[in-house]
Motif scaffolding. Sequence first.
Motif, PDB file in Angstrom:
ATOM      1  N   SER A   5       0.820  -1.212   0.000  1.00 24.80           N
ATOM      2  CA  SER A   5       0.000   0.000   0.000  1.00 24.80           C
ATOM      3  C   SER A   5       0.856   1.265   0.000  1.00 24.80           C
ATOM      4  N   GLN A   8       3.520   2.525  -5.599  1.00 18.10           N
ATOM      5  CA  GLN A   8       2.686   2.616  -6.794  1.00 18.10           C
ATOM      6  C   GLN A   8       3.428   1.975  -7.963  1.00 18.10           C
ATOM      7  N   ARG A  10       4.106   3.275 -10.753  1.00 19.37           N
ATOM      8  CA  ARG A  10       5.054   4.216 -11.347  1.00 19.37           C
ATOM      9  C   ARG A  10       6.355   4.306 -10.556  1.00 19.37           C
ATOM     10  N   ASP A  11       6.388   3.777  -9.333  1.00 18.94           N
ATOM     11  CA  ASP A  11       7.604   3.772  -8.528  1.00 18.94           C
ATOM     12  C   ASP A  11       8.567   2.656  -8.926  1.00 18.94           C
ATOM     13  N   TYR A  44      -1.160   5.050 -11.391  1.00 15.17           N
ATOM     14  CA  TYR A  44      -1.472   5.591 -10.074  1.00 15.17           C
ATOM     15  C   TYR A  44      -1.982   4.538  -9.100  1.00 15.17           C
ATOM     16  N   LEU A  45      -2.059   3.291  -9.539  1.00 18.49           N
ATOM     17  CA  LEU A  45      -2.512   2.213  -8.661  1.00 18.49           C
ATOM     18  C   LEU A  45      -1.390   1.786  -7.717  1.00 18.49           C
ATOM     19  N   TYR A  46      -1.770   1.493  -6.492  1.00 23.14           N
ATOM     20  CA  TYR A  46      -0.828   0.908  -5.541  1.00 23.14           C
ATOM     21  C   TYR A  46      -0.796  -0.592  -5.772  1.00 23.14           C
TER      22      TYR A  46
END
Length: 83
Positions: A5, A8, A10-11, A44-46
């Motif tokens: 949680s 993301q 994108r990380d 943008y999803l975790y």
Amino acid sequence: MSWKSNIQLRDLADNQRLEFTCKKCGHTRYLKATDLLDVTGAMYLYLDEVESRARCNQRGCGGQGRLALEQSSLSSGFIGGMA
């Protein structure tokens, strides 16, 4: 709260793979972060949201699974001792 949680899609690095293991049938497959980012709005999803949406792709299964980050050989822990 778990580590899923806090991270993301994108990380993740472009070459990062996620291991998906089905809780129902035990089938394991690998998902590439770049393939998941191609879905509209997915960046943008975790990871816990990705895990809850992912389903097993084995014929007739469709079960939920769990995600894990694939361990690369470059990220191995310290191995050694005192001289």
